[in-house]
Design a protein around this motif. Structure first.
Motif, short mmCIF file in Angstrom:
data_model
loop_
_atom_site.label_atom_id
_atom_site.label_comp_id
_atom_site.label_asym_id
_atom_site.label_seq_id
_atom_site.Cartn_x
_atom_site.Cartn_y
_atom_site.Cartn_z
N ASN A 88 31.18 -49.05 -8.24
CA ASN A 88 29.80 -48.58 -8.14
C ASN A 88 29.09 -49.21 -6.95
O ASN A 88 28.38 -48.53 -6.20
CB ASN A 88 29.03 -48.91 -9.43
CG ASN A 88 29.53 -48.10 -10.60
OD1 ASN A 88 30.07 -47.00 -10.44
ND2 ASN A 88 29.38 -48.65 -11.81
N SER A 89 29.25 -50.50 -6.80
CA SER A 89 28.60 -51.19 -5.68
C SER A 89 29.08 -50.65 -4.34
O SER A 89 28.29 -50.42 -3.42
CB SER A 89 28.88 -52.69 -5.74
OG SER A 89 28.06 -53.32 -6.70
N VAL A 90 30.40 -50.45 -4.25
CA VAL A 90 30.95 -49.96 -2.98
C VAL A 90 30.41 -48.57 -2.67
O VAL A 90 29.94 -48.30 -1.56
CB VAL A 90 32.50 -49.96 -3.02
CG1 VAL A 90 33.06 -49.17 -1.85
CG2 VAL A 90 33.04 -51.38 -3.00
N VAL A 91 30.46 -47.69 -3.65
CA VAL A 91 30.02 -46.31 -3.41
C VAL A 91 28.55 -46.28 -3.01
O VAL A 91 28.17 -45.66 -2.03
CB VAL A 91 30.26 -45.45 -4.69
CG1 VAL A 91 29.54 -44.12 -4.55
CG2 VAL A 91 31.75 -45.23 -4.90
N ILE A 92 27.73 -46.98 -3.80
CA ILE A 92 26.30 -46.97 -3.50
C ILE A 92 26.02 -47.59 -2.15
O ILE A 92 25.27 -47.05 -1.32
CB ILE A 92 25.51 -47.68 -4.61
CG1 ILE A 92 25.59 -46.86 -5.90
CG2 ILE A 92 24.05 -47.88 -4.20
CD1 ILE A 92 25.01 -47.56 -7.11
N SER A 93 26.60 -48.75 -1.89
CA SER A 93 26.32 -49.45 -0.63
C SER A 93 26.79 -48.65 0.57
O SER A 93 26.09 -48.57 1.59
CB SER A 93 26.99 -50.83 -0.63
OG SER A 93 26.47 -51.62 -1.67
N VAL A 94 27.96 -48.06 0.46
CA VAL A 94 28.47 -47.29 1.59
C VAL A 94 27.60 -46.06 1.83
O VAL A 94 27.23 -45.75 2.97
CB VAL A 94 29.93 -46.88 1.35
CG1 VAL A 94 30.38 -45.82 2.35
CG2 VAL A 94 30.85 -48.09 1.45
N LEU A 95 27.25 -45.36 0.76
CA LEU A 95 26.41 -44.16 0.92
C LEU A 95 25.04 -44.52 1.48
O LEU A 95 24.50 -43.83 2.35
CB LEU A 95 26.27 -43.44 -0.41
CG LEU A 95 27.49 -42.64 -0.86
CD1 LEU A 95 27.26 -42.07 -2.26
CD2 LEU A 95 27.83 -41.53 0.11
#
Lengths: 293, 380
Positions: A88-95
């Motif tokens: 979740n952190s990766v997806v949100i941060s990257v987006l």
């Protein structure tokens, strides 16, 4: 070299060393405690003071233990909570990083290079939004997203990033204003419209600003606790920052401080790696005045 | 190759600043036109209006018989070489030159990659060949993989030329392309541009503030001042038959000598000079206030005391230029500059006799932009 110069240099180095110690102490404390046993870590937390340079018997398994216990919903699977939170952190941060970079650079180019009625007023208005504390806009934004049915989804965290960030728009605008107009004119003669100019000319030339924007945005988003706490209500939607907080609550007060420190350090690693990867461009951007007028 | 027609073209900026005022000019197909004038005269603005980089406040611009006022730059089929080259710093020379062609591909973009692979490859190969051929023409084929920052000024200018050349436009536009180069390189590149024009026979419009550059390059030149076209003619016409005092003073090195005075009874009279004017030159002899203009190479200087009908003068300065000498003379309070052959006897502070070739002189109406008064050579 004169005595005064030597003394002066020694003083400066002493100051720098003291500053380094001040900045590094919390990190070193975390690393040291993360490698202790639970009792030793608790004792260090309660008693305070210097805990010693490094444990004599480092407990490397603390890291694996911490990650396996992380996340309120393990679904009976060790480490599941951590993996979900990490994803979740990766997806949100990257987006969010992608959205911020793309939108801020586009808007920054518009303010820097396009002439349109009201541009100056709009620019001032945009700068004015930087003065609004997040606490002021928190409730109206929540009501908006609730009415849109976006609560308990990633959308409130991700979508606003695609509408630009005032601070980074300002940075891009200042940097792009230094790009020679002739380059844009040459691109126009080569058949490029505004999007083409942005993609082929502006974005490549603003790499230092992009590095700064990406690093700051990613770190800010990765460490963001309040927004995920407000909008991501399901356990499987939690980000690492929320999961870390749950971990702390889960094990109560000062119990398992060693595991808490281990989990905290693990969540820091992506940010450190990102900075190391982008530091050349990052420092170049700061040096070239990406943040100055 | 295309003819360019400018009809009552004007450009006014905010605050009622008139950069170009009702310019009407007609450039023939394949002509090398130079727009020349001092800084701020509107020459670059005029060029940019032809390119489409500036909007046109009034009038029309036609290229190849087509009015292009509302056409974006990319649809006017023009290529421009900028003063500071405007090479994309993050692209190699190859990509800089190919960039404009890549945009014009039929099978570009994602659709080209997915559905027209073979055609796309063929187009890319054709572009690559064209870039290579053009680079060879300009002698820069060895620089194709370099970035602009690794090039010298002259190399960058060649790349900028190549980028324009590779597009095969109807019109080439040059905005002071040589002003950032040193004198020697400027002369070299000037010759290359002239050679390029001879080879391509393309229409070219070139902006410069250097009248010498204008004289050497132009088929015809447009002399401008404060947004107004002062004269449009061949270099010989602008030099030998200047339309007004401004053109006479701007074109030619050293600057023409101007003496304010009046014409009375066929004689030019100023505070320090009294010169009989030949009626053969001025059959309709003017009368009244006038300015006499004489080119420095129309003055003969004889060191020593003046003899015969030579005008007595004092040598104030001697500038020996190798193959010739510029002499600044004082005739009373009047300063004259002469360009003469080398003569060791010329000495600063010494006396001299000056003979003025009045048959080559001009008379102008009073004022900074006084029109040239008609003489016998007009209408020939």
């Amino acid at each position: 070299m004169t005595t005064r110069t030597v003394a002066g240099k020694a003083f400066v180095y002493l100051l720098l060393a003291a500053g380094t110690v001040v900045f590094l102490f919390p990190l070193w404390w975390m690393v040291a405690v993360s490698l202790k046993t639970a009792d030793a870590a608790q004792a260090a937390t309660v008693q305070g003071g210097i805990v010693g340079l490094m444990p004599t018997d480092p407990q490397w398994n603390n890291y694996a233990d911490a990650l396996s216990h992380m996340g309120a919903n393990n679904a009976g699977e060790s480490g599941r909570g951590f993996r979900d939170a990490l994803a979740n952190s990766v997806v949100i941060s990257v987006l969010v990083t992608l959205g911020t970079v793309l939108s801020s650079s586009l808007v920054g180019m518009a303010f820097a290079r396009m002439r349109f009625r009201g541009s100056r007023g709009m620019f001032m208005l945009m700068l004015g939004t930087m003065m609004l504390p997040a606490q002021v806009t928190m409730i109206p934004l929540f009501l908006l997203f609730r009415n849109l049915g976006w609560v308990d989804t990633m959308l409130p965290l991700v979508v606003p990033a695609f509408f630009g960030s005032a601070y980074f728009i300002f940075m891009y605008r200042q940097f792009i204003a230094q790009v020679p107009e002739a380059l844009l004119e040459a691109a126009r003669l080569d058949g490029q419209g505004w999007f083409g100019i942005w993609w082929h000319v502006i974005l490549p030339l603003t790499r230092p600003v992009t590095a700064i924007t990406a690093v700051f945005t990613f770190i800010g988003c990765w460490n963001d606790f309040l927004s995920p706490l407000i909008y991501l209500q399901s356990d499987d939607q939690a980000t690492l920052s929320v999961a870390l907080n749950s971990f702390r609550n889960q094990f109560g007060g000062i119990n398992k401080v060693n595991l808490l420190m281990a989990a905290s350090i693990t969540t820091m690693i992506p940010c450190v790696l990102l900075f190391l990867a982008a530091q050349k461009q990052f420092i170049e951007g700061l040096g070239k005045g990406a943040v100055k007028g | 190759m295309a003819a360019i027609e400018l009809t009552q073209v004007s450009k006014t900026y905010a605050g009622d600043v008139k950069a170009v005022r009702e310019a009407t000019l007609s450039f023939k197909d394949g002509e090398f036109i130079v727009l020349v004038g001092p800084s701020g005269c509107g020459k670059s603005t005029l060029l940019r209006m032809v390119a489409g980089l500036e909007t046109i406040t009034g009038g029309t611009v036609s290229i190849g018989g087509r009015v292009v006022n509302d056409l974006p730059p990319k649809d006017r089929d023009v290529a421009m070489v900028f003063q500071n080259y405007a090479l994309y710093p993050h692209m190699t020379v190859r990509r800089n030159m190919a960039f404009g062609l890549l945009r014009r591909r039929t099978h570009g973009g994602l659709a080209g990659i997915l559905f027209h692979g073979a055609e796309r490859r063929a187009e890319l190969e054709a572009i690559d060949r064209k870039v290579l051929d053009t680079a060879r023409t300009l002698g820069i084929e060895g620089l194709l993989e370099r970035l602009p920052r690794a090039l010298s000024g002259g190399q960058r200018q060649r790349v900028a030329l190549g980028r324009a050349l590779v597009r095969d436009p109807q019109v080439f536009l040059f905005d002071e392309p040589l002003s950032n180069l040193d004198a020697r390189l400027r002369i070299e590149m000037r010759a290359e541009i002239r050679e390029l024009h001879r080879r391509t026979k393309a229409s070219m419009v070139y902006v410069t503030h250097d009248q010498e550059e204008a004289m050497t390059l132009a088929d015809r030149m447009v002399v401008m001042k404060f947004g107004v076209v002062q004269q449009f003619g061949t270099p010989a016409e602008c030099y030998g038959r200047p339309a007004n005092r401004f053109v006479a003073g701007f074109v030619g090195t050293p600057v023409m000598n101007f003496v304010d005075g009046r014409v009375e009874g066929g004689t030019f009279i100023s505070a320090d000079l009294r010169l009989p004017l030949a009626t053969a030159r001025w059959p309709h002899m003017p009368s009244g206030a006038a300015t006499l203009g004489v080119r420095p190479d129309q003055l003969r200087v004889e060191p020593g005391a003046a003899t015969g009908d030579a005008v007595p003068a004092v040598i104030r300065a001697v500038e020996r230029l190798g193959d010739r000498t510029d002499v600044v003379l004082a005739v009373g309070n009047t300063r004259l500059t002469a360009r003469v052959e080398n003569d060791e006897r010329l000495a600063e502070g010494g006396p001299a006799g000056v003979r003025i070739a009045l048959e080559a002189a001009h008379l102008f109406a009073p004022g900074e932009d006084g029109v040239r008064l008609p003489d016998a050579l007009d209408g020939r």
